[in-house]
Design a protein around this motif. Structure first.
Motif, mmCIF file in Angstrom:
data_model
loop_
_atom_site.group_PDB
_atom_site.id
_atom_site.type_symbol
_atom_site.label_atom_id
_atom_site.label_comp_id
_atom_site.label_asym_id
_atom_site.label_seq_id
_atom_site.Cartn_x
_atom_site.Cartn_y
_atom_site.Cartn_z
ATOM 1 N N GLY A 91 -49.133 -44.372 -20.112
ATOM 2 C CA GLY A 91 -48.990 -43.365 -21.154
ATOM 3 C C GLY A 91 -50.061 -42.295 -21.106
ATOM 4 N N VAL A 92 -49.941 -41.374 -22.026
ATOM 5 C CA VAL A 92 -50.861 -40.249 -22.123
ATOM 6 C C VAL A 92 -52.287 -40.725 -22.375
ATOM 7 C CG1 VAL A 92 -51.439 -38.204 -23.483
ATOM 8 C CG2 VAL A 92 -49.071 -38.651 -22.843
ATOM 9 N N ASP A 93 -52.456 -41.780 -23.159
ATOM 10 C CA ASP A 93 -53.807 -42.280 -23.414
ATOM 11 C C ASP A 93 -54.512 -42.667 -22.116
ATOM 12 O OD1 ASP A 93 -53.577 -41.886 -26.111
ATOM 13 O OD2 ASP A 93 -53.041 -43.956 -26.561
ATOM 14 N N PHE A 94 -53.778 -43.286 -21.194
ATOM 15 C CA PHE A 94 -54.372 -43.631 -19.903
ATOM 16 C C PHE A 94 -54.553 -42.392 -19.036
ATOM 17 C CE2 PHE A 94 -53.619 -44.386 -15.383
ATOM 18 C CZ PHE A 94 -54.758 -45.115 -15.084
ATOM 19 N N LEU A 95 -53.496 -41.594 -18.888
ATOM 20 C CA LEU A 95 -53.558 -40.417 -18.014
ATOM 21 C C LEU A 95 -54.667 -39.464 -18.432
ATOM 22 C CD1 LEU A 95 -49.742 -39.787 -17.575
ATOM 23 C CD2 LEU A 95 -51.321 -40.773 -15.913
ATOM 24 N N ARG A 96 -54.927 -39.360 -19.719
ATOM 25 C CA ARG A 96 -55.997 -38.500 -20.239
ATOM 26 C C ARG A 96 -57.355 -38.907 -19.665
ATOM 27 N NH1 ARG A 96 -55.117 -39.137 -25.810
ATOM 28 N NH2 ARG A 96 -53.881 -37.261 -25.705
ATOM 29 N N LEU A 119 -58.028 -39.758 -16.735
ATOM 30 C CA LEU A 119 -58.151 -39.336 -15.340
ATOM 31 C C LEU A 119 -58.683 -37.913 -15.199
ATOM 32 C CD1 LEU A 119 -54.812 -40.774 -13.921
ATOM 33 C CD2 LEU A 119 -57.071 -41.872 -14.022
ATOM 34 N N GLY A 120 -58.723 -37.169 -16.300
ATOM 35 C CA GLY A 120 -59.171 -35.778 -16.220
ATOM 36 C C GLY A 120 -58.051 -34.890 -15.698
ATOM 37 N N PRO A 121 -58.396 -33.733 -15.131
ATOM 38 C CA PRO A 121 -57.356 -32.830 -14.615
ATOM 39 C C PRO A 121 -56.552 -33.495 -13.489
ATOM 40 C CG PRO A 121 -59.452 -31.700 -14.791
ATOM 41 C CD PRO A 121 -59.727 -33.151 -15.033
ATOM 42 N N ILE A 122 -55.238 -33.361 -13.576
ATOM 43 C CA ILE A 122 -54.328 -33.961 -12.599
ATOM 44 C C ILE A 122 -53.467 -32.861 -11.997
ATOM 45 C CG2 ILE A 122 -52.416 -35.575 -12.257
ATOM 46 C CD1 ILE A 122 -53.406 -37.090 -14.734
ATOM 47 N N LEU A 123 -53.291 -32.896 -10.670
ATOM 48 C CA LEU A 123 -52.363 -32.008 -9.987
ATOM 49 C C LEU A 123 -51.104 -32.814 -9.694
ATOM 50 C CD1 LEU A 123 -51.690 -29.328 -8.572
ATOM 51 C CD2 LEU A 123 -52.711 -30.303 -6.506
ATOM 52 N N TRP A 124 -49.967 -32.353 -10.221
ATOM 53 C CA TRP A 124 -48.699 -33.060 -10.076
ATOM 54 C C TRP A 124 -47.786 -32.296 -9.123
ATOM 55 C CZ3 TRP A 124 -47.908 -37.513 -12.925
ATOM 56 C CH2 TRP A 124 -48.734 -37.716 -14.022
ATOM 57 N N ASP A 125 -47.036 -33.021 -8.300
ATOM 58 C CA ASP A 125 -45.940 -32.459 -7.519
ATOM 59 C C ASP A 125 -44.754 -33.388 -7.751
ATOM 60 O OD1 ASP A 125 -44.024 -31.742 -5.641
ATOM 61 O OD2 ASP A 125 -45.502 -31.294 -4.091
ATOM 62 N N PHE A 126 -43.885 -33.011 -8.670
ATOM 63 C CA PHE A 126 -42.789 -33.893 -9.049
ATOM 64 C C PHE A 126 -41.709 -33.972 -7.977
ATOM 65 C CE2 PHE A 126 -44.750 -33.107 -13.166
ATOM 66 C CZ PHE A 126 -44.845 -34.406 -13.630
ATOM 67 N N PHE A 154 -56.091 -36.436 -8.356
ATOM 68 C CA PHE A 154 -57.121 -36.216 -9.360
ATOM 69 C C PHE A 154 -58.448 -36.659 -8.754
ATOM 70 C CE2 PHE A 154 -55.274 -40.362 -9.896
ATOM 71 C CZ PHE A 154 -56.349 -41.208 -10.096
ATOM 72 N N TRP A 155 -59.534 -36.343 -9.409
ATOM 73 C CA TRP A 155 -60.863 -36.730 -8.957
ATOM 74 C C TRP A 155 -61.352 -37.892 -9.795
ATOM 75 C CZ3 TRP A 155 -63.409 -34.855 -4.755
ATOM 76 C CH2 TRP A 155 -62.826 -33.743 -4.139
ATOM 77 N N ARG A 156 -61.961 -38.887 -9.119
ATOM 78 C CA ARG A 156 -62.516 -40.042 -9.815
ATOM 79 C C ARG A 156 -63.782 -40.487 -9.093
ATOM 80 N NH1 ARG A 156 -60.927 -46.064 -10.478
ATOM 81 N NH2 ARG A 156 -61.661 -46.413 -12.597
ATOM 82 N N LEU A 157 -64.869 -40.560 -9.840
ATOM 83 C CA LEU A 157 -66.153 -40.995 -9.289
ATOM 84 C C LEU A 157 -66.525 -40.210 -8.030
ATOM 85 C CD1 LEU A 157 -65.611 -44.855 -9.717
ATOM 86 C CD2 LEU A 157 -66.779 -43.283 -11.289
#
Length: 113
Positions: A47-52, A54-61, A68-71
């Motif tokens: 859900g949105v609570d989890f996706l939030r 992750l910070g900025p996300i680039l999607w290609d549907f 996204f960037w992590r650590l």
């Protein structure tokens, strides 16, 4: 008595809540809160609570790709554990057969392209 609002606006009853559940997605480890709700044909929805988190996300549907960037590392998830998608309007049409929304079928027919 907790209710969860899902993507279509329905509010579903939550049967249980589990906090700090460890999960691994594409080799990345997370600790999440899970809500036990009846998802129909889905086993799990992030859900949105989890996706939030992750910070900025680039999607290609079209490619079913998200980055996204992590650590300090760029993370790319590409159709993790999933099969190639069906044609979107066919998925919606199939879902509408089981739904309790009588206005959905005419709307899907009207916008079938």
């Amino acid at each position: 008595r907790l209710r969860i609002t899902v993507a279509n606006g329905d509010r579903l009853r939550c049967h249980a809540l589990a906090r700090d559940v460890p999960i691994s997605i594409g080799g990345e480890h997370f600790s999440i809160t899970c809500a036990g709700i009846d998802l129909g044909c889905f086993d799990f929805i992030l859900g949105v609570d989890f996706l939030r988190t992750l910070g900025p996300i680039l999607w290609d549907f079209d490619a079913l790709l998200m980055t996204f960037w992590r650590l300090g590392r760029r993370i790319r998830w590409d159709r993790l554990g999933g099969a190639a998608p069906a044609v979107p309007h066919l998925q919606l049409a199939a879902a509408s057969q089981e739904a309790e929304h009588p206005l959905l079928d005419p709307l899907l027919q009207q916008h079938s392209d």
